[in-house]
Scaffold this active site. Sequence first.
Site, PDB file in Angstrom:
ATOM      1  CE  LYS A   1       0.795  10.228   2.272  1.00  0.00           C
ATOM      2  NZ  LYS A   1      -0.250   9.595   1.970  1.00  0.00           N
TER       3      LYS A   1
ATOM      4  CD  GLU B   1      -5.974  24.183   9.073  1.00  0.00           C
ATOM      5  OE1 GLU B   1      -7.018  24.072   9.631  1.00  0.00           O
ATOM      6  OE2 GLU B   1      -5.238  25.120   9.024  1.00  0.00           O
TER       7      GLU B   1
ATOM      8  CB  CYS C   1     -12.747  19.675   8.080  1.00  0.00           C
ATOM      9  SG  CYS C   1     -12.560  21.076   6.835  1.00  0.00           S
TER      10      CYS C   1
HETATM   11  P1  NAD Z   1      -5.983  10.538   7.430  1.00  0.00           P
HETATM   12  O1  NAD Z   1      -5.571  11.478   8.663  1.00  0.00           O
HETATM   13  O2  NAD Z   1      -6.721   9.319   7.703  1.00  0.00           O
HETATM   14  O3  NAD Z   1      -5.214  10.901   6.504  1.00  0.00           O
HETATM   15  C1  NAD Z   1      -4.575  12.003   5.998  1.00  0.00           C
HETATM   16  C2  NAD Z   1      -3.271  11.791   5.400  1.00  0.00           C
HETATM   17  O4  NAD Z   1      -2.428  11.428   6.461  1.00  0.00           O
HETATM   18  C3  NAD Z   1      -3.197  10.914   4.311  1.00  0.00           C
HETATM   19  O5  NAD Z   1      -2.325  11.346   3.230  1.00  0.00           O
HETATM   20  C4  NAD Z   1      -2.480   9.858   4.912  1.00  0.00           C
HETATM   21  O6  NAD Z   1      -1.546   8.793   3.890  1.00  0.00           O
HETATM   22  C5  NAD Z   1      -1.503  10.306   5.810  1.00  0.00           C
HETATM   23  N1  NAD Z   1      -1.261   9.468   7.232  1.00  0.00           N
HETATM   24  C6  NAD Z   1      -1.658   8.502   7.388  1.00  0.00           C
HETATM   25  N2  NAD Z   1      -1.147   8.129   8.664  1.00  0.00           N
HETATM   26  C7  NAD Z   1      -0.128   8.837   8.909  1.00  0.00           C
HETATM   27  C8  NAD Z   1       0.992   8.770   9.781  1.00  0.00           C
HETATM   28  N3  NAD Z   1       1.020   8.139  10.629  1.00  0.00           N
HETATM   29  N4  NAD Z   1       1.851   9.709   9.583  1.00  0.00           N
HETATM   30  C9  NAD Z   1       1.716  10.804   8.571  1.00  0.00           C
HETATM   31  N5  NAD Z   1       0.920  10.940   7.769  1.00  0.00           N
HETATM   32  C10 NAD Z   1       0.046   9.838   7.800  1.00  0.00           C
HETATM   33  O7  NAD Z   1      -7.414  11.626   7.246  1.00  0.00           O
HETATM   34  P2  NAD Z   1      -8.492  11.192   5.890  1.00  0.00           P
HETATM   35  O8  NAD Z   1      -9.254  10.356   6.508  1.00  0.00           O
HETATM   36  O9  NAD Z   1      -7.471  11.220   4.857  1.00  0.00           O
HETATM   37  O10 NAD Z   1      -9.178  12.825   6.115  1.00  0.00           O
HETATM   38  C11 NAD Z   1     -10.396  13.042   6.979  1.00  0.00           C
HETATM   39  C12 NAD Z   1     -10.032  13.891   7.833  1.00  0.00           C
HETATM   40  O11 NAD Z   1      -9.428  14.982   7.501  1.00  0.00           O
HETATM   41  C13 NAD Z   1     -11.343  14.114   8.783  1.00  0.00           C
HETATM   42  O12 NAD Z   1     -11.159  14.183  10.065  1.00  0.00           O
HETATM   43  C14 NAD Z   1     -11.630  15.738   8.375  1.00  0.00           C
HETATM   44  O13 NAD Z   1     -12.151  16.635   9.568  1.00  0.00           O
HETATM   45  C15 NAD Z   1      -9.999  16.092   8.348  1.00  0.00           C
HETATM   46  N6  NAD Z   1      -9.959  17.330   7.410  1.00  0.00           N
HETATM   47  C16 NAD Z   1      -9.550  18.558   7.994  1.00  0.00           C
HETATM   48  C17 NAD Z   1      -9.767  19.823   7.297  1.00  0.00           C
HETATM   49  C18 NAD Z   1      -9.478  21.283   7.784  1.00  0.00           C
HETATM   50  O14 NAD Z   1      -9.204  22.137   7.120  1.00  0.00           O
HETATM   51  N7  NAD Z   1      -9.369  21.253   9.293  1.00  0.00           N
HETATM   52  C19 NAD Z   1      -9.930  19.704   5.926  1.00  0.00           C
HETATM   53  C20 NAD Z   1     -10.266  18.597   5.291  1.00  0.00           C
HETATM   54  C21 NAD Z   1     -10.371  17.267   6.283  1.00  0.00           C
END
Ligand code: NAD
Length: 482
Positions: free
Chosen positions: A177, A251, A285
Amino acid sequence: MTTRERLLIGGRWVDADSGREFETRDPATGEVVGVVADAGTSDVDSAVSAAREAFADPAWRNMTPAERGRLLWRIADLIERDADALAELETRDQGQPLGVAKTVSLTMAADVFRYYAGWCTKIEGHTSAVSIPGTMHYTRREPIGVCALITPWNFPLMIAAWKLAPALACGNTVILKPAEQTPMTTVALARICVEAGVPPGVVNCLTGGPEAGAALSAHSGVDKVSFTGSTEVGRKIVVAASSNFKRVTLELGGKAPSVIARDADIDAAVAGNLQGALLNSGQVCAAYTRFFVDSKRVDEFAEKIGAAAAALPVGPGMSPETVIGPLTSPEHTAHVDRLVRSGIAEGAQLVTGGTRLQGDLSAGNFYSPTVFTGVTDEMTIAREEIFGPVLSILPYDDQDELAARANDTDYGLAACIWTKDLTTAHNLAASIHAGSVFVNMLPFLDPAAPWGGFGASGWGREMSSNAIDEFTETKGVWINLA
Ligand code: NAD
């Protein structure tokens, strides 16, 4: 011509049940890159059923480890065959400079499949030294079942590959997803899996937004969620997953400290920190964001890193000279700008940047590389994840206070130390709470090195042998030998 993409469920490409679609746009121009199906809860039900059937199907269940290894290797070959086109697609959909797409996203995606191709024939249990007379005990590593792999928008293809490769190596079936902002290369990866010969239903792909992600996290037919994204959504997933005690790997966000000690090579620290902070416009991240600089070196560091940041070419990722591409969406650009305004309002001094770029770049989400000095630990820019091209310099006088200040955050993903002194390096590496500590270097990733965080940065580790543990259950078998 606009590309139209559908859902992959049970080996067939289908429209969303509702017929809904959404557009994904080039963040450099605002142009539509693709129109994709918008999965809802009934599509999630269909994908979960297909993945459950495939998990029980002998075509997958009885595939030998050696055959699975060859399959993963073929996927890596196909990623490399299509590398140029996939890199271009990633740049157009996500915004990252084409060089980053080629050398980071594509290289890492292929490498991680090759790494886990090798693991398929090495997933072993052991015999246990039990003390009950007349018995023997051994362990088996078994696949968990149906895994939902939910990914963010910053490195869509690479992060999908981090999850998909070990999940398949261990014999699971999956539902990918991707984030709604950047679905295109994940759909392309699903297509590659089909071409490589992954049996129908083993890899399913649902493009869609929070509704599809939430339905997957709550679904009783899903055994595991592997999620990369924000800490806020991670928390929701934990709650949803508790319904059937799904295994969960998270993550999440970060706020990485970078310590520049008095003895640091400042020029090396400027070059390394600039890259460590600004790769993919800071949408990383592990990006270095809080710079703890010895107060005797702080002016020199601020001046040099400010000048270097101001000189970086900002532009569309497709232009060969671009180092800083656009931010992924207008909403995210507004979030970055809001935090920059809070830094100014709370008294931090702007060394460079702090503006959205206009003129030729006004159609895209461009933000100037921004450096603040005089930042204090309490300021919002020192506490909240910005996920953009914003660097905060916090002076320090006493090295003994450093670990406590670096650890004064809920996050614990990555940290960096710049020093020539081994004692400083080892002592700080041991005392900073972070899943990965880098000494005098960029935040590199490698399939053989575990990746993940402490505290609000998540649960579990990706890559390395750790991901094999995360995608298997351990079963103990007792035999009565009496
Ligand atoms: P997000 O949490 O908004 O979205 C991530 C995913 O979750 C998307 O596919 C989204 O559609 C889905 N999603 C949204 N609401 C949901 C719910 N209620 N239940 C399940 N899935 C849901 O994150 P983003 O804005 O796409 O990404 C940025 C974030 O990702 C930053 O906080 C960054 O630090 C983090 N990140 C972490 C790592 C790591 O390895 N720790 C790597 C990359 C990004």
